[in-house]
Design a protein around this motif. Structure first.
Motif, mmCIF file in Angstrom:
data_model
loop_
_atom_site.group_PDB
_atom_site.id
_atom_site.type_symbol
_atom_site.label_atom_id
_atom_site.label_comp_id
_atom_site.label_asym_id
_atom_site.label_seq_id
_atom_site.Cartn_x
_atom_site.Cartn_y
_atom_site.Cartn_z
ATOM 1 N N TRP A 347 89.806 76.675 -3.730
ATOM 2 C CA TRP A 347 89.192 77.990 -3.560
ATOM 3 C C TRP A 347 88.407 78.034 -2.253
ATOM 4 C CZ3 TRP A 347 84.673 80.469 -2.704
ATOM 5 C CH2 TRP A 347 84.633 81.834 -2.968
ATOM 6 N N LEU A 348 87.640 76.982 -1.968
ATOM 7 C CA LEU A 348 86.890 76.932 -0.714
ATOM 8 C C LEU A 348 87.822 76.931 0.489
ATOM 9 C CD1 LEU A 348 84.201 74.308 -1.754
ATOM 10 C CD2 LEU A 348 83.720 76.671 -1.085
ATOM 11 N N PRO A 353 85.559 80.068 5.911
ATOM 12 C CA PRO A 353 85.964 79.694 7.272
ATOM 13 C C PRO A 353 86.198 78.188 7.392
ATOM 14 C CG PRO A 353 84.008 81.111 7.287
ATOM 15 C CD PRO A 353 84.233 80.712 5.866
ATOM 16 N N LYS A 354 87.034 77.786 8.321
ATOM 17 C CA LYS A 354 87.352 76.369 8.486
ATOM 18 C C LYS A 354 86.137 75.542 8.889
ATOM 19 C CE LYS A 354 92.285 76.756 9.525
ATOM 20 N NZ LYS A 354 93.365 76.460 10.484
ATOM 21 N N ASP A 355 85.166 76.188 9.547
ATOM 22 C CA ASP A 355 83.976 75.441 9.968
ATOM 23 C C ASP A 355 82.840 75.539 8.943
ATOM 24 O OD1 ASP A 355 83.375 78.104 10.288
ATOM 25 O OD2 ASP A 355 82.554 77.910 12.320
ATOM 26 N N ALA A 356 83.144 76.043 7.756
ATOM 27 C CA ALA A 356 82.119 76.150 6.716
ATOM 28 C C ALA A 356 81.646 74.762 6.294
ATOM 29 C CB ALA A 356 82.664 76.909 5.510
ATOM 30 N N ARG A 357 80.390 74.671 5.954
ATOM 31 C CA ARG A 357 79.810 73.415 5.481
ATOM 32 C C ARG A 357 79.336 73.589 4.042
ATOM 33 N NH1 ARG A 357 76.640 70.450 10.433
ATOM 34 N NH2 ARG A 357 78.277 70.705 12.003
ATOM 35 N N VAL A 358 79.548 72.552 3.252
ATOM 36 C CA VAL A 358 79.354 72.672 1.805
ATOM 37 C C VAL A 358 78.372 71.614 1.311
ATOM 38 C CG1 VAL A 358 80.505 72.680 -0.443
ATOM 39 C CG2 VAL A 358 81.719 73.522 1.577
ATOM 40 N N LEU A 359 77.436 72.037 0.478
ATOM 41 C CA LEU A 359 76.514 71.123 -0.190
ATOM 42 C C LEU A 359 77.077 70.821 -1.575
ATOM 43 C CD1 LEU A 359 73.609 70.004 0.578
ATOM 44 C CD2 LEU A 359 72.735 71.713 -1.033
ATOM 45 N N ALA A 360 77.332 69.557 -1.870
ATOM 46 C CA ALA A 360 77.926 69.198 -3.166
ATOM 47 C C ALA A 360 77.598 67.753 -3.482
ATOM 48 C CB ALA A 360 79.438 69.397 -3.150
ATOM 49 N N SER A 362 79.205 65.943 -5.617
ATOM 50 C CA SER A 362 80.532 65.316 -5.608
ATOM 51 C C SER A 362 81.213 65.668 -4.287
ATOM 52 C CB SER A 362 81.346 65.815 -6.806
ATOM 53 O OG SER A 362 80.719 65.492 -8.025
ATOM 54 N N TYR A 363 80.522 65.354 -3.194
ATOM 55 C CA TYR A 363 80.962 65.823 -1.885
ATOM 56 C C TYR A 363 82.257 65.164 -1.428
ATOM 57 C CZ TYR A 363 79.131 61.510 0.251
ATOM 58 O OH TYR A 363 78.912 60.201 0.602
ATOM 59 N N ARG A 364 82.537 63.967 -1.925
ATOM 60 C CA ARG A 364 83.764 63.304 -1.496
ATOM 61 C C ARG A 364 84.989 63.997 -2.069
ATOM 62 N NH1 ARG A 364 81.585 57.100 -2.454
ATOM 63 N NH2 ARG A 364 80.499 56.875 -0.459
ATOM 64 N N GLN A 365 84.938 64.324 -3.372
ATOM 65 C CA GLN A 365 86.072 64.998 -3.992
ATOM 66 C C GLN A 365 86.250 66.402 -3.409
ATOM 67 O OE1 GLN A 365 83.542 63.321 -5.498
ATOM 68 N NE2 GLN A 365 84.035 62.906 -7.633
ATOM 69 N N ILE A 366 85.146 67.129 -3.288
ATOM 70 C CA ILE A 366 85.221 68.485 -2.749
ATOM 71 C C ILE A 366 85.697 68.447 -1.293
ATOM 72 C CG2 ILE A 366 83.875 70.532 -2.150
ATOM 73 C CD1 ILE A 366 84.430 70.244 -5.128
ATOM 74 N N GLY A 367 85.233 67.457 -0.542
ATOM 75 C CA GLY A 367 85.662 67.329 0.850
ATOM 76 C C GLY A 367 87.162 67.123 0.980
ATOM 77 N N TYR A 368 87.737 66.296 0.086
ATOM 78 C CA TYR A 368 89.175 66.039 0.159
ATOM 79 C C TYR A 368 89.977 67.301 -0.100
ATOM 80 C CZ TYR A 368 93.831 64.385 -0.986
ATOM 81 O OH TYR A 368 95.195 64.215 -1.021
ATOM 82 N N TYR A 369 89.612 68.036 -1.139
ATOM 83 C CA TYR A 369 90.420 69.197 -1.519
ATOM 84 C C TYR A 369 90.140 70.424 -0.661
ATOM 85 C CZ TYR A 369 92.050 66.825 -5.737
ATOM 86 O OH TYR A 369 92.662 65.963 -6.602
ATOM 87 N N SER A 370 88.923 70.536 -0.135
ATOM 88 C CA SER A 370 88.576 71.751 0.614
ATOM 89 C C SER A 370 88.864 71.641 2.102
ATOM 90 C CB SER A 370 87.089 72.072 0.418
ATOM 91 O OG SER A 370 86.266 71.089 1.035
ATOM 92 N N HIS A 371 88.947 70.399 2.627
ATOM 93 C CA HIS A 371 89.085 70.166 4.064
ATOM 94 C C HIS A 371 87.892 70.767 4.816
ATOM 95 C CE1 HIS A 371 93.750 70.069 3.415
ATOM 96 N NE2 HIS A 371 93.104 69.115 2.761
ATOM 97 N N ARG A 372 86.723 70.707 4.190
ATOM 98 C CA ARG A 372 85.490 71.199 4.808
ATOM 99 C C ARG A 372 84.492 70.048 4.904
ATOM 100 N NH1 ARG A 372 88.834 74.484 5.297
ATOM 101 N NH2 ARG A 372 88.774 76.715 4.783
ATOM 102 N N LEU A 373 83.539 70.179 5.824
ATOM 103 C CA LEU A 373 82.468 69.190 5.900
ATOM 104 C C LEU A 373 81.573 69.343 4.675
ATOM 105 C CD1 LEU A 373 81.447 69.355 9.676
ATOM 106 C CD2 LEU A 373 82.929 67.711 8.536
ATOM 107 N N THR A 374 81.265 68.234 4.023
ATOM 108 C CA THR A 374 80.491 68.283 2.784
ATOM 109 C C THR A 374 79.311 67.319 2.854
ATOM 110 O OG1 THR A 374 82.048 66.673 1.853
ATOM 111 C CG2 THR A 374 82.425 68.987 1.318
ATOM 112 N N TYR A 395 77.679 77.025 1.689
ATOM 113 C CA TYR A 395 78.186 77.068 0.316
ATOM 114 C C TYR A 395 77.677 75.833 -0.427
ATOM 115 C CZ TYR A 395 81.308 80.545 2.282
ATOM 116 O OH TYR A 395 81.807 81.655 2.917
ATOM 117 N N ALA A 396 77.605 75.935 -1.726
ATOM 118 C CA ALA A 396 77.208 74.801 -2.558
ATOM 119 C C ALA A 396 78.122 74.729 -3.768
ATOM 120 C CB ALA A 396 75.758 74.927 -3.001
#
Length: 686
Positions: A347-348, A353-360, A362-374, A395-396
């Motif tokens: 979904w992310l 946007p491709k340059d979006a940054r995400v607070l999570a 479980s940042y490793r899993q979210i990073g893999y699937y979202s292709h965003r910096l986490t 985003y979080a």
């Protein structure tokens, strides 16, 4: 068919069936997200990175995952460990076959596969199974009677692959070098080939991190030897349990026999080296002693081979059956874990946007699937805002999977706008927009159906005024006739007055529905049928009269209607709506979201449907009420509660009511209160 090939075929069939059944049901676990993320970076842009930073883990497993991603796509990561574990079990079979009858070696390999922790981890993205695969292959070659340069070179490659999968392999491989030194075996070629494979990584690591063997867990080495007591309290009991006690006991004389044959038996040394890792490493996890389970089986079979084969096979078949059954239930109980990380990440990827940054967390899993910096949130709430600003996260993602997530995260982010909620088997993953405050739309409704509620109407309105909260009072025609001044006051204080029927009659036109109500509410059929409208015509007449009494009290006809007890939610008879629309209502709140899946404000002909979410009997559990409100806000839907004024005769109920409104103000940045009709108007304008 040759017995050896038959055994291999059966092993592959059993493993293939297990993997085909369970692997699709598993999601990405915490550490796996790191390796998968580096693997994706390698495959996508040829960079050994995670989160735009150089990868700080040994390279073999990420490289393997990159290969599987390239061949099979994003989900290819879930095939890597199962395929390597199949190689591992086949290697175990050949290792056992050196000292055992082929049938015993076959059953031994199956026992290893169905050992509970090993079986569990063959389905997971962890390095321990690949590590054991390469270590076993190195030992298998070492035990070959004939030493050739090609075999020695291959052994060195597997030694290096094991070491570059996990540096702990160095401990697993010590027995080879001790044994070869004692036997004066020439190890130049294995050492040279291992060094040749390892040096490129060591050089890259030195250049990038100023250390030849970078590891994200190197900080733990300072605590080596700590937690010995914890090992014997936490890990050792599991080791005894999952080794299957009879096998563990039988392995002891097996080890003694092996040491009598060779005082420096490599596998005996490996067994003790594995336990030493479990004792010495600061983190305590059963994964670190998986090899010990393999060797328990091996040495138990070394002892059992002295007895009649038929008896031994019967014993092993019984043990195998119990182990396989237990392993199946263990893995089955843990399936469908972490699957929603994929949904949230996709979904992310698709909506930000491709340059979006995400607070999570479980940042490793979210990073893999979202292709965003986490980025991980801080351990305490006081630093949350500074983290959001420092990392410029927009985003979080909050999940209920990760057991180390700080508890404050589950509520602190409620002040931001929820974008999506993914739910599965009691777990939840929520996505927030950190650039926009959250908005909760609350619709408070009160069913005025009994004279017992009349004394509490004005106190309720006073509280509502204190929160600047609009609401809807659904009055029966009977109560409007008895209390016209109260309805007039409701209307003139800005609250909506809707209809609750004439005499609280149910829109029930079928006797079987009255029988259903009698069963549900433990009443007699005659009682429920007496309270029913019985025919659409009688129902229409009752609604028309109700509207007239409300008009007489307020000077305007009601536009919103609610049936008693949300009747259609149980009967599933929607024919009442045609009558509701015919007599002049445009908004209906007779349905419950729990029982009928309606989109809020979904038009049914000329009627706008606004279902109820929870009742006043549930606000005593404040956390539950807030959780339901949060879920509604995440879906962009209002939180609709229906109350009964007569319940406010108890001071505790009024206290709970105020506490709920206070909690909404605290948990949500933006709370809007609407009447049913006002909300329907806002949806129409929208």
């Amino acid at each position: 068919m040759n017995k050896k090939y038959l055994h291999l075929l059966l092993l592959l069939i059993v493993m293939g069936a297990s993997f085909a059944w369970f692997v699709p049901k598993y999601g990405l676990i915490y550490d796996g997200g790191l390796y998968a993320g580096i693997g994706y970076s390698l495959q996508d842009r040829g960079a050994y990175e995670f989160n735009a930073l150089p990868g700080d883990v040994p390279p073999v497993y990420p490289v393997v995952l990159a290969f599987f991603i390239k061949i099979f796509g994003e989900k290819g990561i879930f095939l890597a460990t199962p395929i390597l574990s199949a190689v591992f079990i086949v290697a175990v079979y050949f290792l056992f076959a050196r000292e055992l009858d082929l049938d015993l070696a076959f059953l031994g390999a199956l026992l290893v596969f169905f050992n509970q922790p090993i079986y569990f981890y063959t389905m997971q993205l962890v390095r321990d199974i690949p590590l054991m695969t390469f270590v076993t292959l190195a030992y298998l070659i070492y035990f070959e009677e004939k030493q050739t340069p090609r075999r020695d070179a291959a052994m060195g490659v597997f030694i290096a692959l094991a070491f570059l999968t996990k540096y702990a392999a160095g401990v697993y491989l010590i027995p080879i070098f001790v044994h070869s030194a004692a036997r004066r075996r020439n190890m130049k070629i294995p050492i040279l080939s291992a060094v040749a494979v390892t040096v490129p990584w060591a050089l890259w690591s030195q250049i990038t991190f100023a250390t030849p063997l970078v590891s994200h867990s190197s900080y733990l080495t300072a605590g080596m030897g700590d937690g010995v007591r914890l090992f014997f309290e936490k890990i050792y009991p599991l080791f005894v349990k999952w080794s299957y006690r009879p096998l563990l006991l039988l392995s002891i004389p097996g080890i003694i026999l092996a040491l009598k044959k060779d005082r420096l038996h490599p596998l005996a040394m490996l067994f003790f080296a594995t336990l030493a890792i479990g004792v010495g490493w600061p983190e305590k996890d059963i994964r670190y002693i998986l090899f010990a389970f393999v060797l328990v089986v091996y040495f138990a079979l070394i002892f059992l081979k002295r007895f009649p084969k038929a008896v031994v096979i019967l014993i092993l078949l019984f043990v195998l059956f119990t182990q396989a059954k237990a392993s199946y239930h263990l893995v089955d109980a843990n399936t469908y874990q972490n699957l929603m990380f994929e949904d949230a990440g996709h979904w992310l990827r698709d909506n930000t946007p491709k340059d979006a940054r995400v607070l999570a967390h479980s940042y490793r899993q979210i990073g893999y699937y979202s292709h965003r910096l986490t980025y991980q949130p801080p351990p305490d709430e006081q630093r949350l805002d500074s983290y959001i600003q420092y990392y410029n996260t927009t985003y979080a993602v909050v999940d209920t999977y990760e057991k180390y997530t700080p508890s404050y995260v589950y509520t602190a982010l409620d002040r931001y706008k929820p974008l999506r909620v993914f739910q599965n088997r009691g777990n939840e993953v929520r996505i927030y927009d950190l650039s926009e405050p959250s908005k909760l739309t609350v619709i408070l409704t009160f069913d005025f159906e009994s004279p017992r509620g009349a004394p509490y109407i004005r106190p309720i309105m006073d509280v509502l005024d204190g929160y600047n909260a609009r609401a809807t009072f659904f009055s029966t025609g009977k109560m409007a006739k008895r209390n016209p001044e109260l309805l007039w006051e409701m209307d003139h204080r800005g609250f909506e007055v809707g209809s609750h029927g004439l005499n609280h009659e149910f829109p029930i036109f079928r006797k079987e529905d009255a029988e259903l109500f009698a069963e549900l509410f433990h009443k007699s059929f005659d009682y429920e049928w007496k309270r029913s409208a019985k025919t659409p015509e009688a129902y229409e007449a009752a609604l028309l009269e109700s509207r007239e009494w409300i008009y007489n009290a307020t000077g305007s006809y009601p536009r919103s209607y609610r049936s008693p007890i949300l009747t259609p939610s149980y009967t599933k008879d929607m024919s009442y709506l045609s009558v509701v629309g015919k007599v002049g209502f445009s908004v209906d709140s007779s349905l419950s979201e729990r029982y009928i899946d309606f989109d809020l404000a979904e038009a049914q002909g000329n009627i706008t449907i606004v279902p109820a979410t929870i009742s006043d009997s549930e606000i005593g559990d404040l956390e539950y009420a807030v959780a339901m409100a949060r879920a509604q806000a995440a879906r962009g839907k209002p939180f609709v509660i229906f109350f009964h004024p007569w319940r406010f005769r108890e001071a505790a109920h009024m206290k709970q009511f105020k506490a709920m409104l206070d909690e909404f103000e605290l948990r949500f940045e933006n709370v809007e209160y609407h009447s049913i009709g006002g909300y329907a108007d806002s949806k129409t304008r929208g």
